[in-house]
Design an enzyme around this catalytic site. Structure first.
Site, short mmCIF file in Angstrom:
data_model
loop_
_atom_site.label_atom_id
_atom_site.label_comp_id
_atom_site.label_asym_id
_atom_site.label_seq_id
_atom_site.Cartn_x
_atom_site.Cartn_y
_atom_site.Cartn_z
N GLU A 316 15.91 -17.14 -31.19
CA GLU A 316 15.70 -18.07 -30.09
C GLU A 316 14.98 -17.29 -28.98
OE1 GLU A 316 15.36 -20.27 -27.07
OE2 GLU A 316 17.03 -18.90 -26.66
N HIS A 317 13.88 -17.85 -28.47
CA HIS A 317 12.87 -17.09 -27.73
C HIS A 317 13.14 -16.97 -26.23
CE1 HIS A 317 9.14 -15.17 -27.15
NE2 HIS A 317 8.30 -16.08 -27.55
N CYS A 318 14.11 -17.71 -25.67
CA CYS A 318 14.14 -17.82 -24.21
C CYS A 318 14.40 -16.49 -23.51
CB CYS A 318 15.12 -18.90 -23.76
SG CYS A 318 16.86 -18.46 -23.92
#
Length: 601
Positions: A316-318
């Site tokens: 997950e990139h956040c």
């Protein structure tokens, strides 16, 4: 040195002067515009930047924010807005994956269990080292890099919100210090199980214990969960829809809140997959958008292991960028599972505690889960992908020819795109800026006047080899120069984007009640309308890296530059898949032709 020792001493991301940003913006968008479009854009930029215009007022507010001692970077509010503010689905659209290098598993009766147990042991060892701040700080060319993202590797989960998401993580005011969790969550055929990987006294479980625990999970999860009970499907929904479903889930039964807590505080996810991928492309597709009932896409780290032991990671990139995950993956794969277990102090403690993780569901939530499953399955089917492994030469050969490997492949992309589609389109490249305090990435736009000249000259039958070579090297040199500008924080896009966000948040207060015309100009819209979205992952520990396309006509290009080859994962919406396949064919040709041109005596 301790892991985070350098972070507070790193210099801040430079805040460009407004006039410099406006000038660079015009320079960057000009090659993509007609004369009329450029004139319109120039007029809007002059209006934006005049002394009494909106630009100086917004920039002055950003300068004040950047001067606050509590501010780490003028991008501190930009990143949450960019990542947590997006309202579409993050599965396939934002999460990215790495396919790990092959690991010999011959002779193992249970390759999936052995590989999964080894990866768990390695990840837990990494956590123990990180908790003690014994992970050496990363440096590039002698310059230390920010390690701040490492705080989000474990027990980190994105939480959906109606307007903007949030992040639940340790090293926060709500959860100080390293994660105290001792469990992971394991997905098996859509069933979810809590499994302890650290014992009551803080010692990690041994490899044999972890393998035994995974066997118990396989037995308990032997019957596939029905589609409408596999709640992981919900994490594929658009964010506001998922936020509403999550609220209903929590309100339905108190046990559901405890179940969410188990998943969200888990150190990481392990997803066991029944299938053996037919090839690398099949493995990559499963890592990007496999069975969503067997995933929790909001989890920062999900290790995915297939039946034959093939493995990879979905991220997950956040709060995590590719370079941080590469360091993590390289560490996982740098030593044997036995070495990792020994280093962590793992000890035999018996089979870890295994508990099913279940939700109480009503008919409406079951319907939501089933609908999310159908929608995401169709979304995955509507995404065309391809792998391209070009093994005729790699980084070593390009360096021998005295050229930047990244510039070489980026110029090949431009030549191949022109040949496939008969035009040059906006191209994005992610440039890492971790040499700054809490640095992440900068947005580079690849198309320059030199690129246009190179592509035109290269396919001009009247051009001599010398002229082609000169145009190629000039374009590659310009590419390197622009990349260095980005690394130095001298790029226009994120600066202008943050000024746009400031106007939306505080425009009335600052005397800028209306959005600037700049953000509707052909320059702003065309420069950011990607036909190619590119990012690289330089590591021998992975075979492929990948992400989804960013628009209805974009080709996503995730590339791994290796000493002897280039490995690419391409993605695009299926309606334009034909162009992607043509691009791949033209790219193979372009790589050969460019190498031969440089190698001519």
């Amino acid at each position: 040195m301790s892991t985070f020792e350098n972070d507070d001493t790193l210099s801040r991301v430079p805040l460009p002067a407004l006039e410099d940003t406006c000038a660079r913006f015009l320079e960057w968008c000009t090659p993509l515009l007609t004369e009329e479009e450029l004139a319109d854009t120039e007029a809007a930029v002059r209006e934006f930047g005049r002394p009494d215009g909106p630009g100086p007022k917004l920039h002055a507010d950003l300068v004040r924010y950047n001067a606050d001692p509590a501010t780490h970077s003028w991008l501190d509010t930009f990143w949450p807005a960019r990542y947590l503010g997006r309202r579409d689905r993050i599965a396939l659209n934002a999460n990215f994956f790495f396919l790990f290098r092959e690991t010999p598993l011959h002779g193992f009766a249970e390759p999936q269990v052995e590989r999964a147990a080894g990866l768990i042991a390695a990840a837990v060892n990494y956590k123990t080292q990180l908790d003690g701040e014994r992970i050496p700080p990363v440096a590039t060319r002698g310059k230390p890099l920010s390690m701040a993202q490492h705080r989000f590797l474990f027990s980190t989960t994105r939480i959906p919100g109606p307007v903007q998401d949030t992040v639940r993580a340790p090293y926060s005011d709500e959860w100080p210090g390293p994660s105290t969790a001792r469990h992971i969550v394991v997905f098996q055929r859509g069933n979810v199980f809590r499994m302890n990987v650290i014992g009551p006294d803080g010692r990690p479980y041994s490899l044999d214990d972890l393998a035994a625990g995974l066997r118990e999970v396989q037995k308990a999860g032997a019957a596939r969960a029905t589609t409408d009970t596999a709640a992981g499907h919900l994490t594929t929904m658009a964010r506001a829809e998922w936020a509403a479903a999550r609220d209903r889930l929590a309100a339905l039964d108190p046990g559901n809140t405890a179940t969410l807590d188990t998943i969200e505080t888990a150190l990481f996810c392990v997803c066991l997959e029944d299938l053996t991928p037919a090839d690398d492309l099949a493995a990559c597709d499963q890592l990007l958008h496999g069975d969503s009932g067997n995933r929790w896409f909001d989890k920062a780290v999900s290790l995915i292991v297939f039946a034959d032991g093939t493995a990879g990671i979905n991220v997950e990139h956040c709060e995590l960028d590719g370079t941080t995950i590469l360091s993590f993956v390289d560490a996982l794969l740098a030593a044997s599972p036995e070495e990792h277990a020994a280093k962590s102090g793992a000890a035999e403690q018996g089979v870890p505690a295994i508990e099913p993780v279940t939700f109480v569901l009503d008919d409406a939530l079951r319907a939501d889960i089933a609908a999310a499953a159908r929608s995401f399955a169709q979304y995955g089917a509507d995404t065309a992908t391809a792998t391209l492994s070009f093994d005729e030469f790699g980084v070593d050969e390009v360096k021998r020819l005295r050229m930047s490997p990244d510039a070489f492949v980026q110029m090949a992309y431009q030549l191949a795109h022109k040949r496939a589609k008969d035009f040059i389109g906006a191209t994005y490249e992610s440039i890492a800026t971790r040499q700054y305090r809490r640095g992440r990435t900068e947005a580079m736009r690849v198309v320059t006047p030199e690129v246009l000249r190179f592509v035109s000259t290269f396919d001009d039958p009247a051009a001599s080899p010398g002229e082609r070579r000169a145009a190629f090297r000039a374009a590659a040199d310009k590419h390197v120069e622009r990349a260095k500008q980005c690394q130095a924080g001298a790029a226009p896009e994120q600066h202008l984007w943050e000024l746009q966000l400031i106007q939306k948040r505080r425009g009335l207060e600052l005397g800028v009640p209306e959005a600037s015309r700049l953000y509707e100009t052909p320059g702003w819209l065309t420069m950011r309308d990607d036909y190619l979205s590119t990012s690289s992952a330089p590591s021998a520990g992975i075979r492929y890296f990948g992400f989804g396309a960013t628009s209805s006509r974009c080709i996503g290009i995730a590339y791994v530059l290796l000493p002897d080859r280039f490995n690419l994962y391409l993605s695009t919406p299926r309606p334009v898949a034909g162009m992607m396949y043509t691009f791949a064919d033209r790219l193979r040709e372009a790589l050969r032709e460019l190498r031969d041109l440089l190698d001519e005596r």
